[in-house]
Design a protein around this motif. Structure first.
Motif, PDB file in Angstrom:
ATOM      1  N   ASN A  55       0.816  -1.234   0.000  1.00  0.00           N
ATOM      2  CA  ASN A  55       0.000   0.000   0.000  1.00  0.00           C
ATOM      3  C   ASN A  55       0.846   1.278   0.000  1.00  0.00           C
ATOM      4  N   ILE A  56       2.086   1.190  -0.480  1.00  0.00           N
ATOM      5  CA  ILE A  56       2.997   2.337  -0.415  1.00  0.00           C
ATOM      6  C   ILE A  56       2.476   3.570  -1.177  1.00  0.00           C
ATOM      7  N   GLY A  57       1.892   3.369  -2.374  1.00  0.00           N
ATOM      8  CA  GLY A  57       1.442   4.512  -3.183  1.00  0.00           C
ATOM      9  C   GLY A  57       0.320   5.294  -2.525  1.00  0.00           C
ATOM     10  N   PRO A  58      -0.824   4.639  -2.204  1.00  0.00           N
ATOM     11  CA  PRO A  58      -1.914   5.363  -1.537  1.00  0.00           C
ATOM     12  C   PRO A  58      -1.501   5.943  -0.183  1.00  0.00           C
ATOM     13  N   ALA A  59      -0.646   5.212   0.563  1.00  0.00           N
ATOM     14  CA  ALA A  59      -0.214   5.713   1.880  1.00  0.00           C
ATOM     15  C   ALA A  59       0.602   6.991   1.714  1.00  0.00           C
ATOM     16  N   ARG A  60       1.483   7.014   0.719  1.00  0.00           N
ATOM     17  CA  ARG A  60       2.302   8.214   0.484  1.00  0.00           C
ATOM     18  C   ARG A  60       1.411   9.425   0.213  1.00  0.00           C
ATOM     19  N   ALA A  61       0.363   9.216  -0.590  1.00  0.00           N
ATOM     20  CA  ALA A  61      -0.560  10.311  -0.900  1.00  0.00           C
ATOM     21  C   ALA A  61      -1.292  10.774   0.361  1.00  0.00           C
ATOM     22  N   ALA A  62      -1.736   9.818   1.193  1.00  0.00           N
ATOM     23  CA  ALA A  62      -2.476  10.165   2.417  1.00  0.00           C
ATOM     24  C   ALA A  62      -1.585  10.900   3.415  1.00  0.00           C
ATOM     25  N   VAL A  63      -0.326  10.415   3.552  1.00  0.00           N
ATOM     26  CA  VAL A  63       0.608  11.060   4.492  1.00  0.00           C
ATOM     27  C   VAL A  63       0.905  12.491   4.019  1.00  0.00           C
ATOM     28  N   GLY A  64       0.990  12.662   2.708  1.00  0.00           N
ATOM     29  CA  GLY A  64       1.213  14.002   2.146  1.00  0.00           C
ATOM     30  C   GLY A  64       0.082  14.963   2.490  1.00  0.00           C
ATOM     31  N   GLN A  65      -1.100  14.410   2.793  1.00  0.00           N
ATOM     32  CA  GLN A  65      -2.251  15.257   3.154  1.00  0.00           C
ATOM     33  C   GLN A  65      -2.462  15.298   4.665  1.00  0.00           C
ATOM     34  N   GLY A  66      -1.473  14.812   5.425  1.00  0.00           N
ATOM     35  CA  GLY A  66      -1.532  14.961   6.873  1.00  0.00           C
ATOM     36  C   GLY A  66      -1.888  13.720   7.667  1.00  0.00           C
ATOM     37  N   ALA A  67      -2.138  12.585   6.991  1.00  0.00           N
ATOM     38  CA  ALA A  67      -2.462  11.352   7.737  1.00  0.00           C
ATOM     39  C   ALA A  67      -1.208  10.815   8.415  1.00  0.00           C
ATOM     40  N   PRO A  68      -1.362  10.154   9.582  1.00  0.00           N
ATOM     41  CA  PRO A  68      -0.185   9.534  10.197  1.00  0.00           C
ATOM     42  C   PRO A  68       0.258   8.318   9.387  1.00  0.00           C
ATOM     43  N   LEU A  69       1.568   8.078   9.353  1.00  0.00           N
ATOM     44  CA  LEU A  69       2.108   6.882   8.695  1.00  0.00           C
ATOM     45  C   LEU A  69       2.118   5.762   9.726  1.00  0.00           C
ATOM     46  N   ILE A  70       1.295   4.718   9.493  1.00  0.00           N
ATOM     47  CA  ILE A  70       1.168   3.606  10.441  1.00  0.00           C
ATOM     48  C   ILE A  70       1.697   2.345   9.781  1.00  0.00           C
ATOM     49  N   VAL A  71       2.608   1.673  10.450  1.00  0.00           N
ATOM     50  CA  VAL A  71       3.201   0.446   9.919  1.00  0.00           C
ATOM     51  C   VAL A  71       2.589  -0.737  10.656  1.00  0.00           C
ATOM     52  N   ALA A  72       1.816  -1.551   9.925  1.00  0.00           N
ATOM     53  CA  ALA A  72       1.173  -2.727  10.516  1.00  0.00           C
ATOM     54  C   ALA A  72       1.916  -3.976  10.054  1.00  0.00           C
ATOM     55  N   GLU A  73       1.430  -5.153  10.494  1.00  0.00           N
ATOM     56  CA  GLU A  73       2.164  -6.381  10.181  1.00  0.00           C
ATOM     57  C   GLU A  73       1.728  -7.050   8.888  1.00  0.00           C
ATOM     58  N   GLY A  74       0.458  -6.892   8.471  1.00  0.00           N
ATOM     59  CA  GLY A  74       0.005  -7.654   7.310  1.00  0.00           C
ATOM     60  C   GLY A  74      -1.056  -6.952   6.489  1.00  0.00           C
ATOM     61  N   TYR A  75      -1.423  -7.610   5.392  1.00  0.00           N
ATOM     62  CA  TYR A  75      -2.403  -7.028   4.463  1.00  0.00           C
ATOM     63  C   TYR A  75      -3.711  -6.673   5.149  1.00  0.00           C
ATOM     64  N   MET A  76      -4.258  -7.642   5.911  1.00  0.00           N
ATOM     65  CA  MET A  76      -5.583  -7.420   6.484  1.00  0.00           C
ATOM     66  C   MET A  76      -5.578  -6.254   7.468  1.00  0.00           C
ATOM     67  N   ASP A  77      -4.468  -6.058   8.177  1.00  0.00           N
ATOM     68  CA  ASP A  77      -4.372  -4.907   9.077  1.00  0.00           C
ATOM     69  C   ASP A  77      -4.386  -3.604   8.284  1.00  0.00           C
ATOM     70  N   VAL A  78      -3.621  -3.570   7.195  1.00  0.00           N
ATOM     71  CA  VAL A  78      -3.565  -2.360   6.367  1.00  0.00           C
ATOM     72  C   VAL A  78      -4.957  -2.053   5.798  1.00  0.00           C
ATOM     73  N   ILE A  79      -5.643  -3.095   5.329  1.00  0.00           N
ATOM     74  CA  ILE A  79      -6.976  -2.904   4.753  1.00  0.00           C
ATOM     75  C   ILE A  79      -7.951  -2.416   5.819  1.00  0.00           C
ATOM     76  N   ALA A  80      -7.907  -3.038   7.004  1.00  0.00           N
ATOM     77  CA  ALA A  80      -8.797  -2.610   8.097  1.00  0.00           C
ATOM     78  C   ALA A  80      -8.518  -1.156   8.470  1.00  0.00           C
ATOM     79  N   LEU A  81      -7.239  -0.789   8.554  1.00  0.00           N
ATOM     80  CA  LEU A  81      -6.872   0.598   8.880  1.00  0.00           C
ATOM     81  C   LEU A  81      -7.361   1.552   7.790  1.00  0.00           C
ATOM     82  N   GLY A  82      -7.124   1.187   6.537  1.00  0.00           N
ATOM     83  CA  GLY A  82      -7.549   2.036   5.417  1.00  0.00           C
ATOM     84  C   GLY A  82      -9.055   2.242   5.414  1.00  0.00           C
ATOM     85  N   GLU A  83      -9.816   1.157   5.647  1.00  0.00           N
ATOM     86  CA  GLU A  83     -11.277   1.250   5.654  1.00  0.00           C
ATOM     87  C   GLU A  83     -11.789   2.069   6.834  1.00  0.00           C
ATOM     88  N   ALA A  84     -11.001   2.118   7.929  1.00  0.00           N
ATOM     89  CA  ALA A  84     -11.406   2.886   9.120  1.00  0.00           C
ATOM     90  C   ALA A  84     -10.954   4.346   9.038  1.00  0.00           C
TER      91      ALA A  84
END
Length: 235
Positions: free
Chosen positions: A110-139
Protein backbone atom coordinates in the motif's frame (compact mmCIF):
# COMPACT_ATOMS: atom_id res chain seq x y z
CA UNK A 1 -16.84 -14.54 -0.12
CA UNK A 2 -18.04 -15.83 3.24
CA UNK A 3 -14.52 -15.61 4.68
CA UNK A 4 -14.11 -11.99 3.49
CA UNK A 5 -17.56 -11.07 4.82
CA UNK A 6 -16.61 -12.59 8.20
CA UNK A 7 -13.50 -10.43 8.17
CA UNK A 8 -15.78 -7.41 7.76
CA UNK A 9 -14.93 -6.64 4.12
CA UNK A 10 -17.90 -5.38 2.12
CA UNK A 11 -18.04 -6.02 -1.66
CA UNK A 12 -17.12 -2.32 -2.11
CA UNK A 13 -14.03 -2.71 0.09
CA UNK A 14 -13.05 -5.86 -1.81
CA UNK A 15 -13.26 -3.89 -5.06
CA UNK A 16 -11.26 -0.97 -3.62
CA UNK A 17 -8.43 -3.28 -2.54
CA UNK A 18 -8.69 -5.41 -5.71
CA UNK A 19 -9.04 -8.61 -3.68
CA UNK A 20 -9.31 -11.74 -5.82
CA UNK A 21 -9.19 -15.50 -5.59
CA UNK A 22 -6.94 -18.19 -7.06
CA UNK A 23 -8.92 -21.42 -7.51
CA UNK A 24 -7.50 -24.83 -6.60
CA UNK A 25 -6.69 -25.68 -10.25
CA UNK A 26 -3.05 -26.74 -10.64
CA UNK A 27 -2.58 -24.94 -13.95
CA UNK A 28 -5.54 -22.57 -14.16
CA UNK A 29 -3.58 -19.32 -14.47
CA UNK A 30 -0.67 -20.90 -16.35
CA UNK A 31 -3.05 -22.37 -18.94
CA UNK A 32 -4.96 -19.09 -19.24
CA UNK A 33 -1.82 -16.97 -19.77
CA UNK A 34 -0.04 -19.34 -22.16
CA UNK A 35 -3.33 -19.79 -24.04
CA UNK A 36 -3.40 -16.00 -24.46
CA UNK A 37 0.08 -16.10 -26.02
CA UNK A 38 2.26 -15.31 -22.99
CA UNK A 39 5.50 -17.37 -23.15
CA UNK A 40 5.74 -20.03 -20.42
CA UNK A 41 9.18 -18.75 -19.34
CA UNK A 42 7.75 -15.29 -18.75
CA UNK A 43 4.93 -16.63 -16.55
CA UNK A 44 7.56 -18.41 -14.42
CA UNK A 45 9.91 -15.40 -14.36
CA UNK A 46 7.03 -13.18 -13.14
CA UNK A 47 6.58 -15.52 -10.17
CA UNK A 48 3.06 -16.59 -11.18
CA UNK A 49 4.02 -20.22 -11.83
CA UNK A 50 6.82 -22.53 -10.69
CA UNK A 51 8.61 -25.35 -12.48
CA UNK A 52 8.51 -28.79 -10.82
CA UNK A 53 11.98 -30.01 -9.77
CA UNK A 54 11.43 -33.03 -11.99
CA UNK A 55 10.88 -30.76 -14.99
CA UNK A 56 7.53 -30.94 -16.73
CA UNK A 57 4.80 -28.33 -17.06
CA UNK A 58 4.92 -25.39 -14.62
CA UNK A 59 2.14 -25.18 -12.04
CA UNK A 60 0.34 -22.18 -10.53
CA UNK A 61 2.15 -20.77 -7.49
CA UNK A 62 -1.12 -19.53 -5.95
CA UNK A 63 -3.90 -22.11 -5.53
CA UNK A 64 -6.92 -22.01 -3.19
CA UNK A 65 -5.90 -18.58 -1.90
CA UNK A 66 -7.44 -15.15 -1.50
CA UNK A 67 -5.23 -12.84 -3.56
CA UNK A 68 -3.95 -9.36 -2.70
CA UNK A 69 -2.16 -7.44 -5.47
CA UNK A 70 1.09 -5.79 -4.37
CA UNK A 71 1.77 -2.53 -6.20
CA UNK A 72 4.84 -0.31 -6.32
CA UNK A 73 4.87 3.38 -5.40
CA UNK A 74 3.73 4.25 -8.93
CA UNK A 75 0.76 1.91 -8.71
CA UNK A 76 2.09 -0.85 -10.98
CA UNK A 77 1.31 -4.44 -9.93
CA UNK A 78 4.66 -6.11 -9.17
CA UNK A 79 3.68 -9.16 -7.10
CA UNK A 80 0.84 -11.01 -5.40
CA UNK A 81 0.16 -12.09 -1.86
CA UNK A 82 -2.16 -15.00 -1.11
CA UNK A 83 -3.91 -16.19 2.05
CA UNK A 84 -4.72 -19.90 2.19
CA UNK A 85 -8.35 -20.86 2.81
CA UNK A 86 -7.33 -24.39 3.81
CA UNK A 87 -6.45 -24.34 7.54
CA UNK A 88 -4.03 -27.22 6.90
CA UNK A 89 -2.01 -25.33 4.26
CA UNK A 90 1.75 -25.34 4.82
CA UNK A 91 1.94 -21.55 4.67
CA UNK A 92 -1.00 -19.37 5.75
CA UNK A 93 0.38 -16.43 3.73
CA UNK A 94 2.43 -16.74 0.57
CA UNK A 95 4.03 -13.92 -1.43
CA UNK A 96 5.42 -13.90 -4.94
CA UNK A 97 9.09 -14.93 -4.98
CA UNK A 98 11.83 -12.40 -5.72
CA UNK A 99 11.60 -11.51 -9.42
CA UNK A 100 13.05 -8.81 -11.71
CA UNK A 101 9.99 -6.75 -10.67
CA UNK A 102 9.73 -7.59 -6.98
CA UNK A 103 12.24 -7.25 -4.15
CA UNK A 104 10.18 -7.72 -0.97
CA UNK A 105 12.73 -5.96 1.24
CA UNK A 106 12.57 -2.79 -0.86
CA UNK A 107 8.87 -2.03 -0.99
CA UNK A 108 5.84 -1.90 1.31
CA UNK A 109 2.25 -3.02 0.85
CA UNK A 110 0.00 0.00 0.00
CA UNK A 111 3.00 2.34 -0.41
CA UNK A 112 1.44 4.51 -3.18
CA UNK A 113 -1.91 5.36 -1.54
CA UNK A 114 -0.21 5.71 1.88
CA UNK A 115 2.30 8.21 0.48
CA UNK A 116 -0.56 10.31 -0.90
CA UNK A 117 -2.48 10.16 2.42
CA UNK A 118 0.61 11.06 4.49
CA UNK A 119 1.21 14.00 2.15
CA UNK A 120 -2.25 15.26 3.15
CA UNK A 121 -1.53 14.96 6.87
CA UNK A 122 -2.46 11.35 7.74
CA UNK A 123 -0.18 9.53 10.20
CA UNK A 124 2.11 6.88 8.69
CA UNK A 125 1.17 3.61 10.44
CA UNK A 126 3.20 0.45 9.92
CA UNK A 127 1.17 -2.73 10.52
CA UNK A 128 2.16 -6.38 10.18
CA UNK A 129 0.00 -7.65 7.31
CA UNK A 130 -2.40 -7.03 4.46
CA UNK A 131 -5.58 -7.42 6.48
CA UNK A 132 -4.37 -4.91 9.08
CA UNK A 133 -3.57 -2.36 6.37
CA UNK A 134 -6.98 -2.90 4.75
CA UNK A 135 -8.80 -2.61 8.10
CA UNK A 136 -6.87 0.60 8.88
CA UNK A 137 -7.55 2.04 5.42
CA UNK A 138 -11.28 1.25 5.65
CA UNK A 139 -11.41 2.89 9.12
CA UNK A 140 -9.99 6.13 7.72
CA UNK A 141 -6.27 5.62 8.40
CA UNK A 142 -5.11 6.01 4.81
CA UNK A 143 -1.41 6.17 5.66
CA UNK A 144 -1.12 2.46 6.55
CA UNK A 145 1.59 0.17 5.11
CA UNK A 146 3.04 -3.25 5.91
CA UNK A 147 6.32 -5.03 5.20
CA UNK A 148 5.90 -8.07 2.94
CA UNK A 149 6.31 -11.14 5.10
CA UNK A 150 9.67 -10.13 6.57
CA UNK A 151 10.87 -8.02 9.47
CA UNK A 152 11.40 -4.38 8.43
CA UNK A 153 14.65 -4.00 6.49
CA UNK A 154 17.13 -1.13 6.45
CA UNK A 155 15.85 -0.11 2.99
CA UNK A 156 12.23 -0.14 4.17
CA UNK A 157 13.14 1.94 7.22
CA UNK A 158 14.79 4.55 4.97
CA UNK A 159 11.67 4.49 2.78
CA UNK A 160 9.44 5.06 5.84
CA UNK A 161 11.55 8.01 6.97
CA UNK A 162 11.29 9.56 3.51
CA UNK A 163 7.50 9.52 3.95
CA UNK A 164 7.36 10.68 7.58
CA UNK A 165 9.93 11.75 10.20
CA UNK A 166 8.19 9.65 12.88
CA UNK A 167 6.34 6.59 11.58
CA UNK A 168 4.04 4.86 14.06
CA UNK A 169 4.77 1.14 14.39
CA UNK A 170 1.56 -0.74 15.30
CA UNK A 171 2.44 -4.01 17.02
CA UNK A 172 0.67 -6.66 19.04
CA UNK A 173 1.30 -5.90 22.71
CA UNK A 174 2.36 -9.46 23.55
CA UNK A 175 5.93 -10.82 23.75
CA UNK A 176 6.16 -11.46 20.01
CA UNK A 177 5.17 -7.87 19.27
CA UNK A 178 7.64 -6.51 21.79
CA UNK A 179 10.45 -8.66 20.37
CA UNK A 180 9.66 -7.24 16.92
CA UNK A 181 9.76 -3.72 18.40
CA UNK A 182 13.18 -4.33 19.97
CA UNK A 183 14.56 -5.75 16.70
CA UNK A 184 13.37 -2.62 14.90
CA UNK A 185 14.90 -0.35 17.55
CA UNK A 186 18.22 -2.17 17.10
CA UNK A 187 17.98 -1.50 13.37
CA UNK A 188 16.97 2.15 13.82
CA UNK A 189 19.39 3.31 16.54
CA UNK A 190 22.58 3.46 14.42
CA UNK A 191 20.66 5.18 11.61
CA UNK A 192 18.94 7.94 13.60
CA UNK A 193 19.35 11.47 12.30
CA UNK A 194 18.07 14.77 13.61
CA UNK A 195 14.31 14.82 13.24
CA UNK A 196 13.93 11.10 12.51
CA UNK A 197 12.58 8.68 15.09
CA UNK A 198 9.87 6.05 15.60
CA UNK A 199 6.82 5.77 17.79
CA UNK A 200 5.20 2.52 18.90
CA UNK A 201 1.46 1.95 19.25
CA UNK A 202 1.09 -1.25 21.25
CA UNK A 203 -2.18 -3.09 20.73
CA UNK A 204 -3.87 -4.95 23.63
CA UNK A 205 -2.24 -8.35 24.08
CA UNK A 206 -3.31 -10.86 21.44
CA UNK A 207 -4.91 -8.21 19.22
CA UNK A 208 -3.79 -6.65 15.96
CA UNK A 209 -5.17 -3.42 14.40
CA UNK A 210 -7.86 -5.40 12.55
CA UNK A 211 -9.10 -6.86 15.87
CA UNK A 212 -9.00 -3.45 17.59
CA UNK A 213 -11.04 -1.81 14.82
CA UNK A 214 -13.61 -4.64 14.69
CA UNK A 215 -14.06 -4.53 18.48
CA UNK A 216 -13.99 -0.80 19.12
CA UNK A 217 -14.17 0.98 15.78
CA UNK A 218 -11.91 3.71 14.41
CA UNK A 219 -12.10 5.65 17.70
CA UNK A 220 -10.41 2.80 19.62
CA UNK A 221 -7.60 2.71 17.07
CA UNK A 222 -7.24 6.49 17.07
CA UNK A 223 -6.78 6.41 20.85
CA UNK A 224 -3.94 3.87 20.55
CA UNK A 225 -2.29 5.89 17.75
CA UNK A 226 -2.47 9.08 19.81
CA UNK A 227 -0.96 7.26 22.79
CA UNK A 228 1.93 5.85 20.71
CA UNK A 229 5.11 5.85 22.79
CA UNK A 230 8.39 7.34 21.58
CA UNK A 231 11.26 4.96 20.92
CA UNK A 232 13.19 6.26 23.93
CA UNK A 233 10.30 5.35 26.28
CA UNK A 234 10.13 1.81 24.93
CA UNK A 235 13.90 1.43 25.25
Amino acid sequence: REYLARRGLSPEAQARWEIGFAPEARQGLFGHLTGAGVPADLVVEAGLAARPESGGTPYDRFRGRIIFPIRDARGRAIALGGRALDPGARAKYLNSPETPLFDKGRTLYNIGPARAAVGQGAPLIVAEGYMDVIALGEAGFGGAVAPLGTAITETQLALLWRLSPEPIIALDGDNTGLRAAYRLIDLALPRLQAGNSLRFALMPSGQDPDDVIRAGGAAAMAKLVEAARPMSALL
